[in-house]
Design a protein around this motif. Sequence first.
Motif, short mmCIF file in Angstrom:
data_model
loop_
_atom_site.label_atom_id
_atom_site.label_comp_id
_atom_site.label_asym_id
_atom_site.label_seq_id
_atom_site.Cartn_x
_atom_site.Cartn_y
_atom_site.Cartn_z
N GLY A 1 -3.41 3.05 1.61
CA GLY A 1 -3.31 2.97 0.16
C GLY A 1 -3.26 4.32 -0.52
O GLY A 1 -2.66 5.28 -0.03
N PHE A 2 -3.95 4.43 -1.67
CA PHE A 2 -3.89 5.62 -2.51
C PHE A 2 -4.67 6.80 -1.93
O PHE A 2 -4.64 7.88 -2.51
CB PHE A 2 -4.42 5.30 -3.91
N GLU A 3 -5.35 6.59 -0.80
CA GLU A 3 -6.05 7.71 -0.17
C GLU A 3 -5.09 8.69 0.48
O GLU A 3 -5.51 9.74 0.98
CB GLU A 3 -7.02 7.21 0.90
N ILE A 4 -3.80 8.36 0.51
CA ILE A 4 -2.82 9.15 1.25
C ILE A 4 -2.75 10.59 0.76
O ILE A 4 -2.62 11.52 1.56
CB ILE A 4 -1.42 8.48 1.17
N MET B 1 -5.47 15.01 -5.48
CA MET B 1 -4.96 13.63 -5.54
C MET B 1 -3.66 13.48 -6.34
O MET B 1 -3.27 12.38 -6.69
CB MET B 1 -6.05 12.72 -6.12
N THR B 2 -2.99 14.58 -6.61
CA THR B 2 -1.73 14.49 -7.32
C THR B 2 -0.68 13.78 -6.48
O THR B 2 -0.61 13.95 -5.26
CB THR B 2 -1.22 15.89 -7.73
N GLY B 3 0.17 13.00 -7.14
CA GLY B 3 1.25 12.31 -6.44
C GLY B 3 2.57 13.06 -6.50
O GLY B 3 3.61 12.52 -6.11
N TYR B 4 2.54 14.30 -6.97
CA TYR B 4 3.74 15.11 -7.13
C TYR B 4 3.66 16.29 -6.16
O TYR B 4 2.89 17.24 -6.38
CB TYR B 4 3.81 15.61 -8.57
N VAL C 1 -11.41 6.45 -1.28
CA VAL C 1 -11.11 7.89 -1.13
C VAL C 1 -12.32 8.62 -0.54
O VAL C 1 -12.18 9.43 0.39
CB VAL C 1 -10.71 8.50 -2.48
N LEU C 2 -13.52 8.34 -1.06
CA LEU C 2 -14.72 9.01 -0.55
C LEU C 2 -14.99 8.64 0.90
O LEU C 2 -15.36 9.49 1.72
CB LEU C 2 -15.93 8.64 -1.42
N THR C 3 -14.77 7.37 1.24
CA THR C 3 -14.94 6.94 2.63
C THR C 3 -13.94 7.65 3.53
O THR C 3 -14.27 8.08 4.65
CB THR C 3 -14.75 5.42 2.74
N ARG C 4 -12.71 7.80 3.03
CA ARG C 4 -11.68 8.48 3.82
C ARG C 4 -12.03 9.95 4.03
O ARG C 4 -11.80 10.51 5.10
CB ARG C 4 -10.33 8.36 3.10
N GLY D 1 0.81 -1.21 0.00
CA GLY D 1 0.00 0.00 0.00
C GLY D 1 0.85 1.26 0.00
O GLY D 1 1.85 1.34 0.71
N LYS D 2 0.44 2.24 -0.79
CA LYS D 2 1.22 3.47 -0.92
C LYS D 2 1.30 4.22 0.40
O LYS D 2 2.33 4.80 0.74
CB LYS D 2 0.60 4.37 -2.00
N GLY D 3 0.21 4.22 1.17
CA GLY D 3 0.25 4.90 2.46
C GLY D 3 1.30 4.31 3.39
O GLY D 3 2.00 5.03 4.11
N ASN D 4 1.43 2.98 3.38
CA ASN D 4 2.45 2.33 4.20
C ASN D 4 3.86 2.73 3.75
O ASN D 4 4.76 2.89 4.57
CB ASN D 4 2.28 0.81 4.12
N VAL D 5 4.04 2.87 2.44
CA VAL D 5 5.35 3.27 1.92
C VAL D 5 5.68 4.69 2.36
O VAL D 5 6.80 4.98 2.81
CB VAL D 5 5.38 3.16 0.38
N ILE D 6 4.71 5.61 2.24
CA ILE D 6 4.94 7.00 2.63
C ILE D 6 5.24 7.09 4.12
O ILE D 6 6.12 7.86 4.56
CB ILE D 6 3.73 7.88 2.27
N ARG D 7 4.54 6.31 4.93
CA ARG D 7 4.82 6.31 6.37
C ARG D 7 6.27 5.95 6.64
O ARG D 7 6.95 6.57 7.45
CB ARG D 7 3.89 5.33 7.08
#
Length: 318
Positions: A169-172, A149-152, A214-217, A62-68
């Motif tokens: 995940g991608f909700e980060i 939601m940009t990743g940059y 994303v909407l749930t988040r 998951g992307k959120g785990n990576v960013i953490r």
Amino acid sequence: MDKIAVLVPCYNESKTVKKVVEDFRRVLPEAVVYVYDNNSTDGTAELAQEAGAVVRHEYQQGKGNVIRRMFREIDAEVYLMVDGDDTYPAEAAPEMVKKVVEQQSDMVVGDRLSSTYYTENKRPFHNFGNSFVKNCINRFFDTNIQDIMTGYRAFSYQFVKTFPVLSHGFEIETEMSIHAADKHMQVDHVIIEYRDRPEGSVSKLNTFSDGFKVLTRIMNLYKNYKPLGFFSLLSAILAVLGVAFLIPILTEYWQTGLVPRFPTLIVCGFVLIAALQSLFAGLVLQSMEQKNKQDFEMQLIAAHERYQELLKDGERGA
């Protein structure tokens, strides 16, 4: 402490990761490029290392785990986060870094939606989703972030070390935007030329399942960050329902002196009590949120002091 850290979260990006690393090393020669591999099976990590990146691993998917993991492990004056899919131009990086260094920006958003995103992106539901999420957050949180939601993005040290990563995940990216808006951090924008993935590179996003996440988040974060607004809305809905079903009962009682629908009357009473409880819950949680904001300001001060210590250590080391 690194002067500039380029953070590249990757999962099966063998088609593009080498070019991404080389491009950012070219435009930011003073930066250290970190590629965090998230269980890739296509040789992404090896290709990134060949291109000159520092490769590390995050084994929780998951992307959120990576960013953490990235935010926890790396100390830098400026952080630049970019996806490994080669959809974002490295040429915009110096301007984004400059805003953090010279204009004291806490977060700089690489704005795709104001340039080529809607023409380059071939997935219409993604176009609709980005616009919908942007409008929701700007309305709910009274902000004006142009690309949620940009990743940059570029970040200051204070943002990175005080941002609680809760998403997996991608909700980060959505979480970052809401956090910056709620904590009144300085957010600036740099318009970038977005390009779609090159042929052979496949997106990991699922339009509907990830969009639902994303909407749930957004709703969860709105509840947490704006509890009075959330629970007042819930209270109003319950109150309207309770009163709507109660009016016919009262009308009948005034006309006949009888209450033949006692079960409905009892349910209406409980619904109106729930509406009142919801309102008071919002008031209590709003007070707690205010205390959290005060504590956060103290965390910012502590992060700034730590940042100054790291700068001094670097000067002594030099």
